[in-house]
Design an enzyme around this catalytic site. Structure first.
Site, PDB file in Angstrom:
ATOM      1  CG  ASN A 107      -0.394  -0.206   2.519  1.00  0.00           C
ATOM      2  OD1 ASN A 107       0.598  -0.888   2.666  1.00  0.00           O
ATOM      3  ND2 ASN A 107      -0.989   0.398   3.533  1.00  0.00           N
ATOM      4  CG  ASN A 113      -0.565  11.669  -1.451  1.00  0.00           C
ATOM      5  OD1 ASN A 113      -1.170  12.707  -1.224  1.00  0.00           O
ATOM      6  ND2 ASN A 113       0.540  11.652  -2.155  1.00  0.00           N
ATOM      7  CE1 TYR A 120      -4.180  11.353   5.643  1.00  0.00           C
ATOM      8  CE2 TYR A 120      -6.191  10.584   6.675  1.00  0.00           C
ATOM      9  CZ  TYR A 120      -4.910  11.089   6.780  1.00  0.00           C
ATOM     10  OH  TYR A 120      -4.372  11.330   8.009  1.00  0.00           O
ATOM     11  CD  GLU A 170      -5.808  -5.510  -1.238  1.00  0.00           C
ATOM     12  OE1 GLU A 170      -5.019  -4.564  -1.060  1.00  0.00           O
ATOM     13  OE2 GLU A 170      -6.748  -5.751  -0.485  1.00  0.00           O
ATOM     14  CB  CYS A 207      -9.363  -3.839  -3.290  1.00  0.00           C
ATOM     15  SG  CYS A 207      -7.974  -2.719  -3.020  1.00  0.00           S
TER      16      CYS A 207
HETATM   17  N1  THU Z   1      -5.227  -1.390   2.710  1.00  0.00           N
HETATM   18  C1  THU Z   1      -4.737  -2.213   1.749  1.00  0.00           C
HETATM   19  O1  THU Z   1      -3.681  -1.942   1.152  1.00  0.00           O
HETATM   20  N2  THU Z   1      -5.406  -3.343   1.462  1.00  0.00           N
HETATM   21  C2  THU Z   1      -6.514  -3.772   2.124  1.00  0.00           C
HETATM   22  O2  THU Z   1      -7.052  -4.833   1.807  1.00  0.00           O
HETATM   23  C3  THU Z   1      -7.083  -2.965   3.195  1.00  0.00           C
HETATM   24  C4  THU Z   1      -6.470  -1.642   3.409  1.00  0.00           C
HETATM   25  C5  THU Z   1      -4.474  -0.185   3.042  1.00  0.00           C
HETATM   26  C6  THU Z   1      -5.089   1.130   2.654  1.00  0.00           C
HETATM   27  C7  THU Z   1      -4.413   2.060   3.644  1.00  0.00           C
HETATM   28  O3  THU Z   1      -3.134   2.394   3.152  1.00  0.00           O
HETATM   29  C8  THU Z   1      -4.227   1.199   4.881  1.00  0.00           C
HETATM   30  O4  THU Z   1      -4.290  -0.143   4.448  1.00  0.00           O
HETATM   31  C9  THU Z   1      -5.257   1.454   5.957  1.00  0.00           C
HETATM   32  O5  THU Z   1      -6.540   1.321   5.473  1.00  0.00           O
END
Ligand code: THU
Length: 158
Positions: A61, A64, A67, A74, A114
């Site tokens: 992930n 920024n 947000y 993913e 996602c």
């Molecule tokens: N996040 C992901 O990368 N994948 C997920 O399945 C759930 C959430 C990230 C988004 C954000 O950077 C952080 O986790 C908190 O929500």
């Protein structure tokens, strides 16, 4: 008339019960979660996926200060795959996370955006792919298709 949608998945007490090729994906996802740029949530997410040519693509992930400009792990992995390997099919996608945002026994579950992207990727490649979700205590659930994660999806399924 009341109707029901049934989704199914397999549950494992720990990801070390998975076949070795899946365990490799879990390890690669944990590895890449270390590259998360997550100064705001401090939630480090890693995604890995195996292509039909057996190559493994990974993503983490990327947040920024504005947000919504950030992107989940993913989608980083899926969009990178679309850009670099547009003709390869995805066989399995795996997502793991580390951080205090979720209790360790809470199933890591992808956000709605996602899921929409996961589903369209499946429709686009005309073949379902497996999705492995790993909680912080190791409990793992495995779906056979992105359809199970987004029943009644917008637009592109029956
Ligand atoms: N996040 C992901 O990368 N994948 C997920 O399945 C759930 C959430 C990230 C988004 C954000 O950077 C952080 O986790 C908190 O929500």
């Amino acid at each position: 008339m009341k109707q029901e949608v049934i989704i199914s998945f397999n549950r494992f007490e720990h990801w070390n019960e998975l076949p070795s090729s899946d365990q490799e994906l879990v390890k690669r996802a944990y590895e890449v979660s270390k590259t998360a740029y997550a100064p705001y949530s401090k939630f480090h997410v890693g995604a890995s996926l195996r292509l039909s040519n057996k190559e493994i693509i990974t993503g983490s992930n990327q947040e920024n200060i504005a947000y919504p400009s950030g992107l989940c792990a993913e989608r980083v992995a899926l969009f990178y795959t679309g850009a670099i390997h547009p003709l390869e099919q995805i066989e399995t996608l795996c997502v793991v996370a580390e951080g205090d945002l979720l209790p360790i026994d809470k199933i890591l579950s992808p956000c709605g955006a996602c899921r929409q992207v996961m589903l369209e990727t499946e429709v686009r490649q005309k073949k379902s792919y497996r999705i492995i979700l790993v909680s912080q205590n190791g409990v793992t659930i495995v779906f056979d298709s992105a359809v199970d994660l987004l029943p009644l999806a917008f637009g592109i399924t029956d």
